[in-house]
Enzyme design. Structure first.
Site: not given
Length: 338
Positions: A18, A196, A199, A278
């Site tokens: 990201h 996504h 997770e 990230d």
């Protein structure tokens, strides 16, 4: 040659990154000063200390606050350029980079502002480093699907700059099914799709991403281990999982890197890949993620090679470009073995 040296020398692809999550405390401070923004921190060091959080939501709160310093085209150029310079340093030869237009549109930043900054940096990296970069436009799942549909409408004049579409942000309570209509539109436009899932969310979210959104890759996906039928399906169809080890540790998906299941999934025959997610928030860029799992999980040179190959195979690059990178990987491994 040690495995750490090999990690740095081998050409790699990164598929789960990201760009807003690469904002360093230094750049945040610099851009805040540039735009006269008062941050709730007194120094760069205080910002760095704020990068300690307890879960996905507390991270996202900081993530969106940090994005507020990004105001003009040069800011977005600097953000992307800093990451692409890091790619060059870490021998990443191809990157597929997610960006969140809603984060910026909701602040009154026009699409042309951030997409122009991103593409200017991408073109510079191609010219100077020979680095290839694909942009993935990601929808924010904590917002209504109608907002994603409107974002797609606004993005249409810029779709020649986009290679794929994704789904990110808060997973719990926002299943992929919520976005079935907008991804049907994306599919009709002929774009690749990632999402996504698995997770924080359960394995059922992975099934939804596959069956309802028709994803080409699953981002994260580590909770697939809880569903035997899902494991078999992912293996049979070789649906890639873009795993982010340091992110999983930082967000308490695992309590210790030695507990991470990426090696187990690899040995089970799933197409798992290594990524940084990230990196400035989670404590490491791509090479640091590789080093972390090699150190914690006793991954050997051949398993490392397979993880790197998986990333190339799972990319959206044309087949001839994949073959070129694969050949370069083999060359490095030939030197390593000798």
């Amino acid at each position: 040659m040690s495995l750490t040296t090999l990690i740095h020398q081998i050409p790699k692809a990164e598929l789960h990154l990201h760009i807003e999550g690469t904002l360093t405390p230094e750049l945040m401070w610099c851009l805040a000063e540039k735009h006269g923004i008062t941050l709730p921190y007194k120094s760069v060091e205080e910002i760095r200390q704020a990068y300690l959080f307890e879960d996905l939501q507390s991270f996202l709160d900081l993530y969106y606050a940090g994005a507020d310093v990004l105001r003009d085209e040069d800011d977005f150029f600097e953000l992307m350029w800093a990451y692409l310079e890091r790619c060059h340093e870490q021998n990443i030869v191809h990157a597929e980079v997610m960006f969140d237009p809603q984060t910026h549109l909701h602040r009154g930043i026009e699409f042309d502002v951030f997409i122009s900054g991103f593409t200017r940096a991408i073109n510079k990296a191609k010219d100077e480093f020979g680095l290839s970069v694909y942009l993935i436009l990601s929808f924010l799942r904590h917002l209504p699907e109608s907002d994603a549909i409107e974002t797609l409408r606004i993005a249409r004049p810029y779709l020649d700059k986009v290679h794929a579409f994704g789904l990110d942000s808060s997973e719990l309570g926002h299943p992929p099914a919520k976005f079935e209509r907008v991804f049907n539109q994306v599919k009709e436009l002929g774009f690749k799709i990632v999402a996504h899932a698995g997770e924080e969310g359960p394995p059922s979210y992975i099934w939804e991403a596959i069956e309802l959104l028709n994803v080409d890759r699953v981002d994260h996906g580590v909770r697939c281990q809880e569903d035997e039928a899902l494991l078999d399906y992912l293996k049979e169809h070789q649906i890639p999982l873009t795993v982010c080890p340091l992110s999983n540790l930082k967000l308490c998906v695992v309590d210790d890197m030695k507990q991470h299941n990426i090696k187990w999934l690899l040995e089970r025959g799933l197409r798992v890949t290594v990524n940084s997610d990230d990196p400035t928030y989670f404590g490491g860029f791509l090479n640091e993620n590789y080093v972390a799992i090699v150190d914690a999980l006793d991954i050997n040179a051949q398993q490392l090679k397979q993880l790197v190959i998986n990333s190339v195979l799972s990319s959206f690059l044309p087949e001839d470009e994949k073959r070129t990178i694969m050949s370069a990987i083999e060359d490095v491994y030939s030197q390593h073995c000798n």
